[in-house]
Design an enzyme around this catalytic site. Structure first.
Site, PDB file in Angstrom:
ATOM      1  N   GLU A  63       0.834  -1.212   0.000  1.00 53.34           N
ATOM      2  CA  GLU A  63       0.000   0.000   0.000  1.00 53.34           C
ATOM      3  C   GLU A  63       0.861   1.251   0.000  1.00 53.34           C
ATOM      4  O   GLU A  63       0.520   2.244  -0.640  1.00 53.34           O
ATOM      5  CB  GLU A  63      -0.969   0.026   1.178  1.00 53.34           C
ATOM      6  CG  GLU A  63      -1.823   1.275   1.139  1.00 53.34           C
ATOM      7  CD  GLU A  63      -3.224   1.112   1.694  1.00 53.34           C
ATOM      8  OE1 GLU A  63      -3.935   2.124   1.690  1.00 53.34           O
ATOM      9  OE2 GLU A  63      -3.596   0.013   2.114  1.00 53.34           O
ATOM     10  N   VAL A  91       2.808 -16.115  -1.164  1.00 57.26           N
ATOM     11  CA  VAL A  91       3.083 -17.384  -1.836  1.00 57.26           C
ATOM     12  C   VAL A  91       4.298 -18.127  -1.292  1.00 57.26           C
ATOM     13  O   VAL A  91       4.470 -19.312  -1.573  1.00 57.26           O
ATOM     14  CB  VAL A  91       3.214 -17.190  -3.366  1.00 57.26           C
ATOM     15  CG1 VAL A  91       1.906 -16.699  -3.947  1.00 57.26           C
ATOM     16  CG2 VAL A  91       4.341 -16.243  -3.718  1.00 57.26           C
ATOM     17  N   SER A  93       7.241 -17.941   2.283  1.00 58.41           N
ATOM     18  CA  SER A  93       7.660 -17.222   3.487  1.00 58.41           C
ATOM     19  C   SER A  93       9.098 -16.719   3.334  1.00 58.41           C
ATOM     20  O   SER A  93       9.860 -17.204   2.500  1.00 58.41           O
ATOM     21  CB  SER A  93       7.551 -18.131   4.717  1.00 58.41           C
ATOM     22  OG  SER A  93       8.464 -19.203   4.616  1.00 58.41           O
ATOM     23  N   HIS A 107      -3.649  -0.029 -14.413  1.00 55.90           N
ATOM     24  CA  HIS A 107      -4.640   0.922 -14.931  1.00 55.90           C
ATOM     25  C   HIS A 107      -4.373   2.282 -14.302  1.00 55.90           C
ATOM     26  O   HIS A 107      -4.212   2.388 -13.086  1.00 55.90           O
ATOM     27  CB  HIS A 107      -6.059   0.454 -14.559  1.00 55.90           C
ATOM     28  CG  HIS A 107      -7.107   1.495 -14.747  1.00 55.90           C
ATOM     29  ND1 HIS A 107      -7.597   1.852 -15.982  1.00 55.90           N
ATOM     30  CD2 HIS A 107      -7.749   2.279 -13.848  1.00 55.90           C
ATOM     31  CE1 HIS A 107      -8.513   2.805 -15.822  1.00 55.90           C
ATOM     32  NE2 HIS A 107      -8.621   3.077 -14.540  1.00 55.90           N
TER      33      HIS A 107
END
Length: 143
Positions: A63, A91, A93, A107
């Site tokens: 973020e 997916v 560690s 986009h």
């Protein structure tokens, strides 16, 4: 180039050198024409109790880099880019080293930006895939 202007690493890191990103030592290390790369060290600050990278820390990194990227595109005198939706797939560690995050646009619209953020360990193993949607709002609506 997708950015509002040509930014330096120093300018971007002055943003990261505050708030939660400072606490987690998140740093921009590369700015290209259509993506930005940031890193975060895997320390006890970002590990969960079992000693591996906390998924929430990966989301903070995603973020942070995506929101900053959006704000490097828009006119920040008039608009602000704020997180609207984020998802993350952890997916693999990781428990040590430096996490590298590559943020690329999927986009870039007038009112929303969607970012693809992939995170890798130092051996280039994919650790996390995230997608962030950023809302572009008038600055007068922020707080």
């Amino acid at each position: 180039m997708i950015w509002h202007k040509k930014y330096t690493l120093e300018e971007v890191n002055s943003i990261f050198d505050k708030y939660m990103t400072k606490l987690l030592d998140i740093k921009a290390v590369e700015i290209q024409d259509n993506h930005i790369i940031a890193t975060m060290p895997i320390t006890d600050h970002v590990r969960q109790p079992f000693g591996i990278l906390h998924g929430g820390a990966s989301v903070v990194l995603a973020e942070s880099i995506g929101s900053v990227a959006s704000n490097l595109i828009i006119d920040t005198d008039k608009y602000a880019g704020v997180g609207l939706d984020i998802n993350a797939n952890h997916v693999r560690s990781a428990s040590q080293g430096i996490l590298k995050s590559i943020c690329s646009p999927l986009h870039i619209g007038k009112t929303t930006h969607v970012w693809d953020i992939k995170m890798y360990d130092e051996k280039e193993n994919l650790i996390c895939i995230s997608r962030l949607t950023v809302a572009i709002i008038e600055k007068s609506r922020v707080l």
